[in-house]
Design a protein around this motif. Sequence first.
Motif, PDB file in Angstrom:
ATOM      1  N   GLU A  68      44.912  26.454  56.785  1.00 46.40           N
ATOM      2  CA  GLU A  68      44.134  26.263  57.897  1.00 46.40           C
ATOM      3  C   GLU A  68      45.408  27.187  59.231  1.00 46.40           C
ATOM      4  N   ARG A  69      46.589  26.392  58.609  1.00 41.55           N
ATOM      5  CA  ARG A  69      47.778  27.037  59.796  1.00 41.55           C
ATOM      6  C   ARG A  69      48.651  27.572  58.700  1.00 41.55           C
ATOM      7  N   ARG A  70      48.481  28.174  58.109  1.00 38.44           N
ATOM      8  CA  ARG A  70      49.100  29.322  57.266  1.00 38.44           C
ATOM      9  C   ARG A  70      50.603  30.151  58.096  1.00 38.44           C
ATOM     10  N   ASP A  71      49.956  30.661  59.007  1.00 41.28           N
ATOM     11  CA  ASP A  71      51.167  31.527  59.884  1.00 41.28           C
ATOM     12  C   ASP A  71      52.580  30.617  60.332  1.00 41.28           C
ATOM     13  N   GLU A  72      51.985  29.052  61.045  1.00 40.69           N
ATOM     14  CA  GLU A  72      52.531  28.547  61.296  1.00 40.69           C
ATOM     15  C   GLU A  72      53.494  27.765  60.600  1.00 40.69           C
ATOM     16  N   VAL A  73      52.713  27.375  59.841  1.00 40.59           N
ATOM     17  CA  VAL A  73      53.598  26.254  58.081  1.00 40.59           C
ATOM     18  C   VAL A  73      55.069  27.771  58.459  1.00 40.59           C
ATOM     19  N   ASP A  84      48.542  22.395  42.709  1.00 39.33           N
ATOM     20  CA  ASP A  84      47.595  22.855  43.858  1.00 39.33           C
ATOM     21  C   ASP A  84      47.446  24.935  43.481  1.00 39.33           C
ATOM     22  N   ARG A  85      46.942  25.486  42.776  1.00 39.98           N
ATOM     23  CA  ARG A  85      47.192  26.524  42.601  1.00 39.98           C
ATOM     24  C   ARG A  85      47.767  27.701  43.279  1.00 39.98           C
ATOM     25  N   GLU A  86      47.114  27.169  44.845  1.00 35.61           N
ATOM     26  CA  GLU A  86      46.637  28.431  45.951  1.00 35.61           C
ATOM     27  C   GLU A  86      48.225  27.666  46.993  1.00 35.61           C
ATOM     28  N   LEU A  87      48.680  26.767  46.935  1.00 40.05           N
ATOM     29  CA  LEU A  87      49.972  26.393  47.594  1.00 40.05           C
ATOM     30  C   LEU A  87      51.025  27.058  46.705  1.00 40.05           C
ATOM     31  N   GLU A 109      52.955  10.976  45.927  1.00 39.12           N
ATOM     32  CA  GLU A 109      51.059  11.797  45.961  1.00 39.12           C
ATOM     33  C   GLU A 109      51.313  13.349  46.848  1.00 39.12           C
ATOM     34  N   LEU A 110      52.096  13.117  47.817  1.00 46.89           N
ATOM     35  CA  LEU A 110      51.888  14.790  48.013  1.00 46.89           C
ATOM     36  C   LEU A 110      52.474  15.881  47.189  1.00 46.89           C
ATOM     37  N   ALA A 111      54.077  15.351  47.215  1.00 44.55           N
ATOM     38  CA  ALA A 111      54.302  16.745  46.807  1.00 44.55           C
ATOM     39  C   ALA A 111      53.885  16.814  44.695  1.00 44.55           C
ATOM     40  N   ARG A 112      53.373  15.888  44.257  1.00 49.04           N
ATOM     41  CA  ARG A 112      52.856  15.779  43.236  1.00 49.04           C
ATOM     42  C   ARG A 112      50.886  17.104  43.349  1.00 49.04           C
ATOM     43  N   GLY A 113      50.739  16.843  44.598  1.00 55.25           N
ATOM     44  CA  GLY A 113      49.052  16.996  44.955  1.00 55.25           C
ATOM     45  C   GLY A 113      49.853  19.021  45.457  1.00 55.25           C
ATOM     46  N   ARG A 118      46.528  20.193  52.614  1.00 49.44           N
ATOM     47  CA  ARG A 118      46.630  21.399  51.789  1.00 49.44           C
ATOM     48  C   ARG A 118      45.549  22.178  53.280  1.00 49.44           C
ATOM     49  N   ALA A 119      44.879  21.437  54.490  1.00 49.29           N
ATOM     50  CA  ALA A 119      44.362  21.934  54.924  1.00 49.29           C
ATOM     51  C   ALA A 119      44.792  22.357  56.073  1.00 49.29           C
TER      52      ALA A 119
END
Length: 323
Positions: free
Chosen positions: A81-86, A38-41, A30-34, A76-77
Amino acid sequence: VADAAALDRIARSYEEWALDAVGRSPLYVELARGVARDRELLELLAGLPEPKRQPNLLLAAVQRLCGTPDGPAALRACVLERRDEVVALVLGRRTQTNEPARCATLVPLLATLPPPLALIEVGAAAGLCLLPDRYGYDYGRRRIAPPVAGAPVFACRANAATPLPHGPLDVAWRAGLDLDPVDVADPDDVAWLEALVWPGEGLRLELLRAALRVARADPPRVVRGDLRHDLPALAAQAPPGATLVVFHTAVLAYVDDARERAAFARTVRETGAVWIANEGVGLVDGTAPAGGDPWPSGSFVLTRDGRPVAATDPHGTAIDWLA
Ligand SMILES: C[S@@+](CC[C@H](N)C(=O)[O-])C[C@H]1O[C@@H](n2cnc3c(N)ncnc32)[C@H](O)[C@@H]1O
């Protein structure tokens, strides 16, 4: 801004990866399909170097930082929200999934060799597969008790042709080689190994933790190095009087160039070691399907000195010895 074709390619790779996760981790499907939708991701991923776009890396980074997301919105959140750490985790870490259960498919072959053994594992990660003598195994018709209380017992279905050992292996010496050794005593490294385990895979995490406890009691030596260059120096350290074995599992997929894989095979032969590979189909010469695929879909091939001896489950839960 990434072009549409690049985003499409990444989306497709996540869709394809989701197909592999079917039956193993419904949540990761489900997550991979999400992510694929998701254009932003996808744009964030497109900004990363190609090898860093892998679903395994992104999902492990999210697990590490935010725990297991309960659906695409939570993933996604976390990422946004933790983009730099990810991004820092994805860039700084590798997929180093260390699966000690794979020992259950190595032990039947290792037990056919004259003891004691001197084991070298290339691509060892934390070296958990270097400890096949310290775990227990349950092959259904035969059980090998763990030598110490609390050690994991790996269940593995073995076909009738599989030669099952009667007791623990005799290992005189062991060493690992890895581009980036994982330290079983470092909480950050251990948390990353745990984050690489997919949710919904039953006892896998529990068994990994038990193997880590075994390893911490007497850590295997894993030296930093590249299997393409550094094997001879390590092999020269093995003690005489033991059967030298060079083995690897789930590693050759990271050596993209077939010529480099062939050169590695020659280097192993030059060390005089027994060469055991447990790898995806086609990664060792002679295991590519020729006229009809003899291997069950998704299986690994266990080879000794380049000769196939068994089909194995990539996570060590089954072995089918060839007649
Ligand atoms: C998927 S993990 C498998 C770990 C372990 N063999 C197992 O089966 O549990 C692959 C490992 O191979 C290592 N690796 C990849 N390419 C390598 C290379 N050229 N030389 C040494 N290690 C390498 C990675 O760092 C990683 O730890």
